[in-house]
Motif scaffolding. Structure first.
Motif, PDB file in Angstrom:
ATOM      1  N   GLY A  68       0.770  -1.245   0.000  1.00 18.39           N
ATOM      2  CA  GLY A  68       0.000   0.000   0.000  1.00 18.39           C
ATOM      3  C   GLY A  68       0.795   1.286   0.000  1.00 18.39           C
ATOM      4  N   LEU A  69       2.125   1.217   0.087  1.00 17.33           N
ATOM      5  CA  LEU A  69       2.896   2.454   0.003  1.00 17.33           C
ATOM      6  C   LEU A  69       3.048   2.835  -1.463  1.00 17.33           C
ATOM      7  N   ARG A  70       3.082   4.138  -1.731  1.00 15.97           N
ATOM      8  CA  ARG A  70       3.291   4.590  -3.110  1.00 15.97           C
ATOM      9  C   ARG A  70       4.670   5.244  -3.180  1.00 15.97           C
ATOM     10  N   LEU A  71       5.521   4.688  -4.012  1.00 15.99           N
ATOM     11  CA  LEU A  71       6.930   5.087  -4.011  1.00 15.99           C
ATOM     12  C   LEU A  71       7.236   6.060  -5.140  1.00 15.99           C
ATOM     13  N   HIS A  72       8.091   7.022  -4.833  1.00 13.84           N
ATOM     14  CA  HIS A  72       8.574   7.968  -5.842  1.00 13.84           C
ATOM     15  C   HIS A  72      10.085   8.074  -5.647  1.00 13.84           C
ATOM     16  N   CYS A  73      10.838   7.183  -6.296  1.00 11.73           N
ATOM     17  CA  CYS A  73      12.295   7.182  -6.125  1.00 11.73           C
ATOM     18  C   CYS A  73      12.949   7.983  -7.236  1.00 11.73           C
ATOM     19  N   GLY A  74      14.169   8.446  -6.946  1.00 15.69           N
ATOM     20  CA  GLY A  74      14.923   9.184  -7.956  1.00 15.69           C
ATOM     21  C   GLY A  74      14.379  10.581  -8.181  1.00 15.69           C
ATOM     22  N   THR A  75      13.675  11.116  -7.201  1.00 21.17           N
ATOM     23  CA  THR A  75      13.163  12.476  -7.353  1.00 21.17           C
ATOM     24  C   THR A  75      13.175  13.169  -6.001  1.00 21.17           C
ATOM     25  N   GLY A  76      13.363  14.472  -6.030  1.00 17.91           N
ATOM     26  CA  GLY A  76      13.429  15.228  -4.784  1.00 17.91           C
ATOM     27  C   GLY A  76      12.141  15.985  -4.541  1.00 17.91           C
ATOM     28  N   LEU A  77      12.122  16.618  -3.376  1.00 17.81           N
ATOM     29  CA  LEU A  77      10.973  17.432  -3.007  1.00 17.81           C
ATOM     30  C   LEU A  77      11.228  18.849  -3.503  1.00 17.81           C
ATOM     31  N   HIS A  78      10.273  19.421  -4.220  1.00 13.73           N
ATOM     32  CA  HIS A  78      10.454  20.776  -4.733  1.00 13.73           C
ATOM     33  C   HIS A  78       9.819  21.793  -3.796  1.00 13.73           C
ATOM     34  N   THR A  79       8.534  21.627  -3.477  1.00 23.18           N
ATOM     35  CA  THR A  79       7.881  22.537  -2.532  1.00 23.18           C
ATOM     36  C   THR A  79       6.861  21.758  -1.714  1.00 23.18           C
ATOM     37  N   VAL A  80       6.564  22.332  -0.545  1.00 27.10           N
ATOM     38  CA  VAL A  80       5.407  21.858   0.221  1.00 27.10           C
ATOM     39  C   VAL A  80       4.301  22.876  -0.050  1.00 27.10           C
ATOM     40  N   ASN A  81       3.200  22.412  -0.614  1.00 27.84           N
ATOM     41  CA  ASN A  81       2.169  23.334  -1.071  1.00 27.84           C
ATOM     42  C   ASN A  81       1.176  23.670   0.037  1.00 27.84           C
ATOM     43  N   GLU A  82       0.551  24.826  -0.135  1.00 28.91           N
ATOM     44  CA  GLU A  82      -0.373  25.323   0.874  1.00 28.91           C
ATOM     45  C   GLU A  82      -1.750  24.704   0.684  1.00 28.91           C
TER      46      GLU A  82
END
Lengths: 409, 484
Positions: A200-214
């Motif tokens: 049930g986890l959704r993985l996003h590898c090889g990418t960074g965090l750009h912003t935390v949205n409001e």
């Protein structure tokens, strides 16, 4: 005559040091003062997920009644250290008190690393390090809602697994192309990824965090990844590593390693002969470890010196770990990445069944150097103990392969 | 109806009830068939028609001729019995199926009772401007490596090999051993990509370069002229001699013109019959099942067909595909047709050995312990053993690591030495745990009090229990032995 040992930091390693000194100090040479910033006495930080899922705080505690009542030990949780005055040999606490020392051990630990992306400090951005962090997480978590965990390492996966248990739908964002890059090889990480995705986890590898949205009222509403993808989330948990807490170094004029941490030698000594550093805050010969076992080793090395013999050095580059993350067992031991010159790898895997075992072997013949296990780690302890020795036979049963299963038809 | 009134100048009508067998193509398959028929005592006449001028030879050894480690005559196959009429330089141009006669380029006609096509395969000539002259023949300096004639001494100067498949690799290494300057141009990112996975391909590439072969990868040839092979991207390589190692195509022209069923090759059933039951096909021109067989299969087919034609009841089973690189210094093999699949599939187990330092690599896919596909490189023992097991569909031995390394398998159960550290957190050895057990520590709490074992991360508990189990399993046996 009694000398005073002050330990700054009452985490797992600070506690281990008190225990080790008390166990070995039969004549009672040392009076020990332990300063802990957190309001709780030392607790098992590796069990924080269990706490989040309902285990009580007292069950996590490491401190025995005997230690509380030990006349030579003064435990002071909820007391932070503000400065170290090396000339006068005193530690100044947050409430202005001064505590003199004959020996001082820095065990200040580490703080979570939070990347300074836009929005990283919105309400709903959380970390995963202390009991207070867990309380905050529990207060913020809304079952059925998506969440983002930043970090696909050991801590990130543990956090994501716990969030899933709480009924959230976690995304995991990892900058490296695979999960747990520090411990696992790509093959082991693939097995882990398949199984945690299935759980049930959704993985996003090889990418960074750009912003935390409001989101609503300035709270977290989601994140945007470096590639542009947007994920909705009610909370963002930063679990992408830690940084040593070496703030006391500046005032005390103690050297720090280029990437942080009190710089100490193989005996965990700073350049002041009365001051040591152990655990996550210590950069032993320049390197920080960030795991509890090396920290325990450092505590033992320092205890040895305080008790007189002092011959032991910290050689604990062994980063062997065995864990159950998000329901999947993984282990890595010895030279898991086959960095030893001339080493070779042997892999046995059943990707569909979700098991993977790699052995790293040396030179001619088959001396075991290390390995990676995923999906089934029952062979870990045996294989770990065989490191540095020629394998008598290929330990089939220890490699996650169940012959009976394969031949069942 | 036979002959339908046509003149039959040199052919003989079958007088023997067994009838005349005409074999078209005197390559290894045709040669072998005739030799086997003779040995089995085929009662009727037989005839071999060869398009080449030389007697048949072992084509698989052509790189050795290029290298001059073997003289051309050494490739000759054993002479056929004198009683078998053989016509060299006689190309069959047409099959008249209703009349059961074949016609040859030298104006003769041969009636047949049974016809066997063993026309082999032809080199594939890529469509590159300048490779052929105005007459459609290969341009000066361009050769294939398919016939003995094409392996005559090469002119002085650098040689360029187009294609790094198995033949291109063998040829390049053979020429380097003769001290020739060799460049290999290949369209794919690593050599032998049809048979090796990337890891083995990298090792092979390293070997080629170490031997002094210049390798140009991921490059297509776009033109040839004035001793230069032009590559996409605008560069070129000197290629006064250009050897085309760009694969082969089954030679099906004759069969197609005769209206036989043709796929990639001439389609045959398990009795090696074409769509015309009087016509058979063997060797590189034949397609049995999905794939056109290679090398060794041709011999198997010839043996099976000889038995059938002599009245036996043999069946041809397509062998499991095995490709092995032939080089004195290098061993590489591909079992199962291509690099072992990496996508997870239910019931498929993967075994891999990666040893770049020693130039060794193995990647096997197994079902129920049996090989379904494998790439093996630099492991001569394992290649021999794995090929055998694969061909006979037998399971691998349990100690797969020993199997791959070519060392004797271990037989001892895993037992830790006394000084092995079991509890890493507290540095407690197996010896200390055993001593504690003999002193009566039989549970974790007791052991922890005595040694601190198990009080750290707790990961050693399972191993501690295993040690205890072994000890208690042995204890009653010993006391039993001492009792009387």
């Amino acid at each position: 005559m009694t000398d005073t040992l002050v330990i700054i930091g009452f985490g797992m390693v600070g506690h281990r040091l008190v225990e080790a000194v008390r166990a070995g100090d039969r004549p009672g040479r040392w009076r020990i003062v332990v300063l802990g910033e957190e309001p709780h006495p030392a607790y098992d930080r590796t069990a924080l997920s269990a706490y989040l899922l309902g285990r009580s705080g007292s069950e996590l505690s490491l401190v025995s009644d005997a230690l509380w009542h030990d006349p030579l030990v003064q435990l002071r949780p909820g007391t932070s250290a503000v400065t170290v005055d090396r000339v006068r040999r005193v530690v100044v606490t947050g409430d202005g008190a001064e505590i003199g020392y004959d020996a001082l051990v820095l065990a200040t630990g580490a703080r979570p690393f939070v990347p300074l992306v836009p929005g990283h400090d919105r309400p709903g951005c959380l970390v995963y390090r202390t009991i207070e962090d867990m309380d905050a997480l529990r207060a913020e978590a809304r079952s059925g809602h998506p969440a983002v965990v930043v970090g696909g390492g050991l801590l990130g996966l543990e956090a994501a697994g716990a969030l899933r248990e709480l009924g959230l739908r976690p995304h995991v964002v990892e900058a490296a192309p695979q999960l747990m890059p520090a411990q696992l090889d790509p093959g082991g990480a693939r097995v882990l990824a398949r199984r945690v995705t299935a759980s049930g986890l959704r993985l996003h590898c090889g990418t960074g965090l750009h912003t935390v949205n409001e989101g609503v009222r300035g709270r977290v509403g989601g994140v945007t990844l470096a590639g542009g993808a947007r994920l909705p989330a009610g909370i963002v948990v930063f679990a992408a590593g830690v940084r040593p807490r070496d703030d006391l170094a500046a005032g005390a004029e103690l050297p720090v390693a280029p990437r942080g941490g009190f710089l100490v030698d193989a005996r965990c000594r700073t350049r002041d002969p009365r001051i040591w550093a152990v655990g996550d805050c210590a950069a032993v010969e320049g390197r920080c470890y960030g795991l509890v076992n090396p920290g325990y080793r450092m505590a033992d090395v320092v205890a040895d010196q305080l008790l007189g013999a002092g011959r032991r050095t910290f050689t604990g580059t062994d980063m062997s770990t065995k864990l159950k993350l998000a329901g999947v067992e993984v282990a890595s031991f010895g030279d898991a990445h086959a960095v030893t010159a001339g080493s070779y790898e042997f892999v046995q895997a059943d990707p569909a069944a979700g098991t993977y075992a790699k052995l790293v072997l040396s030179g001619e013949g088959r001396v075991l150097l290390g390995g990676v296990l995923a999906g089934d780690t029952s062979g870990y302890a045996t294989l770990r103990a065989l490191i540095g020795r020629p394998l008598p036979a290929l330990p089939e049963a220890l490699l996650g392969r169940r012959p009976g299963l394969n031949h069942a038809r | 109806m036979r002959g339908a009134g046509r003149p039959v100048p040199a052919g003989r009508c079958a007088v023997n009830p067994a009838g005349e067998i005409v074999v078209v193509g005197a390559g290894p398959a045709g040669h072998r068939l005739v030799e086997r028929l003779h040995r089995h005592g085929y009662p009727g006449p037989m005839r071999l028609l060869g398009a080449e001028l030389e007697p048949p030879y072992n084509r698989m050894l052509l790189p050795s001729v290029l290298e001059r480690s073997l003289p051309a005559p050494a490739l000759a196959l054993p002479p056929l019995p004198r009683s078998v009429p053989v016509r060299w330089g006689s190309r069959v141009t047409r099959i008249d199926r209703p009349a059961r006669v074949v016609y040859t380029s030298d104006g003769r006609a041969y009636p047949y009772h049974r016809l066997v096509l063993a026309t082999g395969a032809r080199p594939r000539i890529p469509r590159i401007p300048g490779l052929r002259d105005a007459g459609g023949r290969l341009a000066a300096g361009v050769r294939t490596v398919r016939t003995l004639a094409s392996c005559r001494e090469l002119p002085i100067g650098p040689v360029t090999v187009l294609g790094a498949g198995i033949l291109g690799v063998e040829v390049a290494l053979a020429l380097r051993r003769r001290g020739r300057e060799v460049t290999v141009v290949h369209r794919h990112p690593y050599p032998m990509e049809r048979h090796l996975d990337a890891a083995a391909g990298e090792l092979l590439l390293g070997h080629l370069r170490e031997r002094g072969v210049s390798v140009r990868l991921s490059q297509r040839a776009t033109g040839y002229g004035a001793g230069q092979l032009l590559l996409d991207g605008g560069t070129s390589v000197a290629a006064g001699t250009l050897l085309l190692c760009t694969g082969v195509r089954p030679d099906v022209a004759l069969a197609r013109a005769a209206g036989l069923a043709v796929g990639r090759g001439v389609v045959v059933d398990d009795r090696l019959r074409t769509s015309d039951p009087r016509i058979h096909a063997v060797g590189d021109c034949a397609q049995s099942g999905a794939s056109v067989p290679t090398a060794g299969a041709a011999w198997e087919q010839a043996d099976t067909l000889a038995e059938l034609l002599c009245g036996g009841d043999a069946r041809y089973r397509s062998p499991r595909p095995v490709v092995r690189l032939k080089d004195p210094e290098l061993s590489a093999a591909c079992l199962g047709g291509g690099p072992a699949v990496r996508a997870p599939a239910a019931g498929i187990e993967q075994v891999r050995l990666t040893d770049p330092a020693r130039g060794r690599h193995a990647a096997l896919s197994l079902r129920d312990g049996r090989i379904t596909g494998a790439v093996l490189y630099g492991l001569p023992h394992a290649i021999a053993a794995a090929t055998e097991l694969y061909d006979r569909d037998l399971p691998l031995p349990t100690d797969r690591l020993a199997f791959l390394l070519g060392i004797p398998p271990g037989t001892d159960p895993v037992e830790l030495p006394e000084d092995a550290v079991v509890c890493v957190c507290n540095t407690v050895t197996k010896g200390e745990i055993v001593q504690a057990w003999h002193r009566g520590c039989r549970d974790m709490a007791g052991l922890a009090a005595a040694t601190r074992a198990g009080t750290g991360c707790g990961n050693c508990v399972s191993e501690v229990r295993r040690i205890w189990r072994t000890l208690s399993d042995r204890a009653p046996a010993r006391s039993g032995a001492e009792a009387p």
